[in-house]
Design a protein around this motif. Structure first.
Motif, PDB file in Angstrom:
ATOM      1  N   UNK A 259       0.763  -1.253  -0.096  1.00  0.00           N
ATOM      2  CA  UNK A 259       0.125  -0.213   0.011  1.00  0.00           C
ATOM      3  C   UNK A 259       0.909   1.298  -0.039  1.00  0.00           C
ATOM      4  N   UNK A 260       0.282   2.389  -0.254  1.00  0.00           N
ATOM      5  CA  UNK A 260       0.682   3.546  -0.127  1.00  0.00           C
ATOM      6  C   UNK A 260       0.541   4.481   1.086  1.00  0.00           C
ATOM      7  N   UNK A 261       1.060   5.332   1.622  1.00  0.00           N
ATOM      8  CA  UNK A 261       0.632   6.348   2.748  1.00  0.00           C
ATOM      9  C   UNK A 261       1.189   7.570   2.217  1.00  0.00           C
ATOM     10  N   UNK A 262       0.388   8.580   2.795  1.00  0.00           N
ATOM     11  CA  UNK A 262       0.803   9.889   2.431  1.00  0.00           C
ATOM     12  C   UNK A 262       0.632  10.273   0.913  1.00  0.00           C
ATOM     13  N   UNK A 263      -0.489   9.704   0.264  1.00  0.00           N
ATOM     14  CA  UNK A 263      -0.800  10.037  -1.040  1.00  0.00           C
ATOM     15  C   UNK A 263      -2.139  10.291  -1.123  1.00  0.00           C
ATOM     16  N   UNK A 264      -2.936  10.225  -0.141  1.00  0.00           N
ATOM     17  CA  UNK A 264      -4.450  10.469  -0.055  1.00  0.00           C
ATOM     18  C   UNK A 264      -5.229   9.044  -0.703  1.00  0.00           C
ATOM     19  N   UNK A 265      -4.656   7.964  -0.726  1.00  0.00           N
ATOM     20  CA  UNK A 265      -5.363   6.762  -1.046  1.00  0.00           C
ATOM     21  C   UNK A 265      -4.659   6.561  -2.637  1.00  0.00           C
ATOM     22  N   UNK A 266      -4.199   7.061  -3.187  1.00  0.00           N
ATOM     23  CA  UNK A 266      -3.705   6.995  -4.581  1.00  0.00           C
ATOM     24  C   UNK A 266      -2.396   5.841  -4.593  1.00  0.00           C
TER      25      UNK A 266
ATOM     26  N   UNK B   8       5.047   6.779  10.690  1.00  0.00           N
ATOM     27  CA  UNK B   8       4.986   8.022   9.393  1.00  0.00           C
ATOM     28  C   UNK B   8       4.567   9.185  10.254  1.00  0.00           C
ATOM     29  N   UNK B   9       3.436   9.177  10.952  1.00  0.00           N
ATOM     30  CA  UNK B   9       2.909  10.303  11.651  1.00  0.00           C
ATOM     31  C   UNK B   9       3.876  10.918  12.858  1.00  0.00           C
ATOM     32  N   UNK B  10       4.446   9.852  13.627  1.00  0.00           N
ATOM     33  CA  UNK B  10       5.169  10.059  14.697  1.00  0.00           C
ATOM     34  C   UNK B  10       6.624  10.959  14.055  1.00  0.00           C
ATOM     35  N   UNK B  11       7.066  10.690  13.103  1.00  0.00           N
ATOM     36  CA  UNK B  11       8.287  10.803  12.709  1.00  0.00           C
ATOM     37  C   UNK B  11       8.375  12.173  11.601  1.00  0.00           C
ATOM     38  N   UNK B  12       6.935  12.771  11.380  1.00  0.00           N
ATOM     39  CA  UNK B  12       6.720  13.670  10.556  1.00  0.00           C
ATOM     40  C   UNK B  12       7.078  13.664   9.240  1.00  0.00           C
ATOM     41  N   UNK B  13       6.937  12.701   8.659  1.00  0.00           N
ATOM     42  CA  UNK B  13       7.457  12.440   7.265  1.00  0.00           C
ATOM     43  C   UNK B  13       6.175  12.936   6.308  1.00  0.00           C
TER      44      UNK B  13
ATOM     45  N   UNK C  27      -4.373  12.649   8.767  1.00  0.00           N
ATOM     46  CA  UNK C  27      -4.821  13.281   9.842  1.00  0.00           C
ATOM     47  C   UNK C  27      -4.238  12.816  10.926  1.00  0.00           C
ATOM     48  N   UNK C  28      -4.053  13.842  12.170  1.00  0.00           N
ATOM     49  CA  UNK C  28      -3.480  13.348  13.141  1.00  0.00           C
ATOM     50  C   UNK C  28      -4.121  12.640  14.108  1.00  0.00           C
ATOM     51  N   UNK C  29      -3.637  11.716  15.011  1.00  0.00           N
ATOM     52  CA  UNK C  29      -4.255  10.996  15.971  1.00  0.00           C
ATOM     53  C   UNK C  29      -4.114  11.346  17.180  1.00  0.00           C
ATOM     54  N   UNK C  30      -3.497  12.365  17.555  1.00  0.00           N
ATOM     55  CA  UNK C  30      -2.740  12.702  18.884  1.00  0.00           C
ATOM     56  C   UNK C  30      -3.945  13.689  19.614  1.00  0.00           C
TER      57      UNK C  30
END
Length: 676
Positions: free
Chosen positions: A24-31, A96-101, A175-178
């Motif tokens: 899968x891909x992350x940070x692409x809006x699902x693309x 990916x969220x934690x390390x602000x990628x 989106x953030x989960x914090x």
């Protein structure tokens, strides 16, 4: 290095980049992206895994490049996991969220893209030009300067050809989960009279880049220290800046009065130690110049001792070898004292800090260089307490020991220091058997590529990337077994391991809460549950669990080689503007071992040079070759002298190469190199 090897590094061959394949891909809006979607851009593939401190360094090295060239450069993180837990898509999304990628990430759990690009180490970087051809393949960290120069060349070349397309890349933020906390790291107790009201808790709110004081309910925020802006700045509570702070250590009252601050903070990405005064919220830098520690004059002296032994002196696996041992130990002893001007010393990702009553100093888990430091907050003296800087698991005298991304510290009643050594999935201990001697031993763990979830006899027990440790009232040791989502217990008296609780979401620290009382009057544990952004209390059970989910090894494709002689070459060329630092002899080094040990008939150990002939046993069908390569280069032009006070750089990479004996090649070539 031979002329032929150097020429091979500098050759300009054109190889078409392979397709990007994964789950899968992350940070692409699902693309779902493919190489064709990236045509016209300069593409930088960053093969990483979120356990790896070197990979985290590279993420930060690349941020300025990504910002500067955001209209032409697309970074793609290819996440190829080392540990079983890292293959969990939920854990990857959290990382990916934690390390602000802020670039697309390809989830590659089966290592399909890893294999297609012949990656052999974390991190590996591959540069692809706008026409889809590979133009660089690098291992390790420290390559940002060279990549920047290459990007400039590619921009000029492909703008002239009309093949460069400027514009936005495919990154879409998630989106953030914090909540009030964001990926908290470490926690300590503030006793009555030190904190705001009664006994409170001080937490590294790592993802929010600040320090937070919590009430006894573990959720009410009483005070915050730091503006929450990512960066480095001293000053008042609402002005100061941190960058992913981790460990915290409260100084004794008499030391607080002399030092002028109360708490020492491991400011990991700033590569600094900070001092916090609780009453005023003022933050000061107490150690570190903000430059990541790679190689300095003291390290060079230690490297020189190795080089002076000559290429014929190969060390044995047990510890630097008879030929090199005395010289290396002497050099490391000299190197251990870093002086009493702490703001001039480079540090590397300090991850935890602890006040040692036995030493009367702060102990620092210096994760980025696989060493344990000490810091005197009164005199300012910094020193290397243990570890050569080589990554691995090796016990013995402190100045010959090896660690691997040590991330948690705790002191027991005898003054011994327990260490969560994360990359070896190990529990280590520093002891002080007599004045002037520091001894390192391993309680749980067997090596860089061994992990699992197994209780019982400590020799057979397994952890998975632990980050925190504390000593329980009965003298046993509790471990935040991070990637197993558990808290484990080691009993030094019986040398057995059990499980106190499981089902947690990446516990990053654990602390005894003596004020909390369970139904039976027993103390409680406070666990930092990083991926749920919270702290929780759990009772210490009288009857711990016994879990056996087996022992595992990092699974990667095996390289087929032939039994008998195996010619190993590690290729390296210093980047432009640097030259090999040969002032003390050959500045390169190979360290080689094998699992199982009898896979390697000869050629193991440590010696100078990047070429070695190994001999593999025909009686061992498969195993892992453990290879560490180092090269030292300093600013200066080839053929010229290295200027006084030139900046020097250590290029190092650790490989674990799974091999299977067959009809494969009698040669093995690895790349550790700068760009021309």
């Amino acid at each position: 290095m031979t002329e032929a090897a150097e020429a091979a590094i500098r050759s300009n061959y054109r190889v078409r980049a392979s397709e990007l394949i994964g789950r899968n891909w992350l940070n692409t809006g699902g693309k779902q992206l493919g190489l064709e979607d990236l045509r016209g851009k300069i593409v930088l593939l960053d093969f990483w895994t979120f356990c790896c401190i070197n990979c985290l360094h590279v993420l930060d090295e690349l941020r300025p490049l990504e910002e500067k060239y955001k209209d032409v450069l697309v970074t793609v993180g290819v996440h190829s996991p080392k540990f079983e837990h890292e293959a969990d898509p939920v854990a990857l999304a959290a990382a990916v969220e934690r390390y602000e990628i802020h670039h697309p990430v390809l989830d590659d759990p089966e290592l399909d893209t890893w294999q297609a690009y012949t990656a052999r180490a974390w991190p590996t970087l591959v540069v692809i030009d706008p026409e889809g051809y590979i133009v660089a393949h690098l291992s390790g960290e420290g390559h940002a300067g060279g990549i920047g120069s290459l990007v400039e060349e590619l921009i000029a070349e492909h703008e002239a050809k009309g093949t460069l397309h400027r514009g936005d890349g495919p990154y879409v933020p998630a989106e953030s989960t914090a909540g009030d906390l964001r990926f908290p790291g470490k926690v300590i107790t503030l006793p009555d009279g030190v904190g705001s009201a009664g006994e409170t808790f001080l937490v590294a709110d790592t993802g929010h880049h600040r320090i937070v004081e919590l009430a006894p309910d573990l959720s009410t925020v009483l005070n915050t220290f730091g503006s929450g802006r990512k960066g480095w700045q001293d000053g008042a509570a609402d002005e100061s800046g941190f960058n992913e702070p981790q460990g915290l250590a409260l100084l004794p009252e008499d030391i607080r009065a002399k030092a002028g601050y109360d708490v020492v903070i491991a400011d990991s990405v700033n590569h600094r130690l900070r001092g916090l005064t609780l009453a005023t919220g003022a933050v000061v830098t107490v150690a570190g110049n903000g430059v990541q520690r790679l190689l300095d004059a003291e390290n060079q002296r230690a490297a020189a001792a190795t080089a002076e032994a000559g290429p014929g002196s190969v060390a044995d696996e047990a510890g630097a070898g008879e030929d090199l041992g005395e010289e290396l130990a002497e050099a490391l002893a000299t190197a251990s004292h870093l002086g009493n001007e702490p703001l001039k010393v480079s540090l590397s990702s300090p991850w935890d800090v602890l006040w040692s009553s036995a030493l009367g100093k702060v102990v620092v888990a210096m994760a980025g260089v696989h060493q344990i430091f000490s810091f005197d907050p009164v005199s300012g003296e910094l020193a290397v307490l243990a570890g050569t800087g080589l990554e691995g698991l090796q016990d013995g005298e402190a100045n010959a020991s090896w660690f691997a991304q040590s991330s948690g510290l705790a002191e027991d009643a005898n003054g011994s220091i327990w260490i969560a050594d994360s990359e070896t999935s190990a529990l280590r201990v520093l002891s002080f058997p007599e004045a002037g001697h520091v001894q390192v031993t391993t309680a749980i763990g067997t090596g860089l590529f061994d992990f699992g979830f197994r209780d019982g006899d400590a020799a057979q027990a397994r952890l998975q990337h632990p980050l925190g440790v504390t000593v329980l009232p009965d003298g046993s040791v509790a471990v935040a077994d991070t990637y197993n989502g558990a808290v484990r217990r080691y009993d030094p008296a019986t040398r057995t391991v059990s499980t106190l609780t499981r089902g947690l979401s990446e516990p990053s620290d654990v602390l005894v809460d003596a004020s909390g009382v369970a139904g039976g009057g027993e103390p409680l544990l406070i666990v930092v549950e990083a991926n749920k952004h919270q702290l929780v209390r759990i009772p210490i059970p009288k009857d711990a669990l016994t879990v056996d989910e087996g022992a595992s090894q990092t699974q990667r494709p095996k390289t087929e080689v032939s039994a008998g002689p195996l010619a190993l070459t590690v290729r390296f060329a210093a980047p432009k503007g640097q030259k090999l630092d040969d002032r003390w002899g050959d500045p390169t080094q190979l360290k080689i071992s094998a699992s199982p040990e009898n896979l390697l008939v000869s050629g193991g150990g440590t010696s100078v040079g990047l070429v070695r002939e190994l001999v593999l046993s025909p009686d061992v069908p498969e195993g892992v070759l453990h290879i560490t390569a180092r090269a030292a280069a300093c600013d200066g032009e080839p053929g010229g002298e290295i200027p006084d006070h030139a900046a020097c750089h250590l290029y190092q990479q650790d490989w674990g190469i799974p091999v299977v004996l067959g009809s494969g090649s009698g040669e093995l070539t690895l790349d550790l190199r700068g760009l021309d």
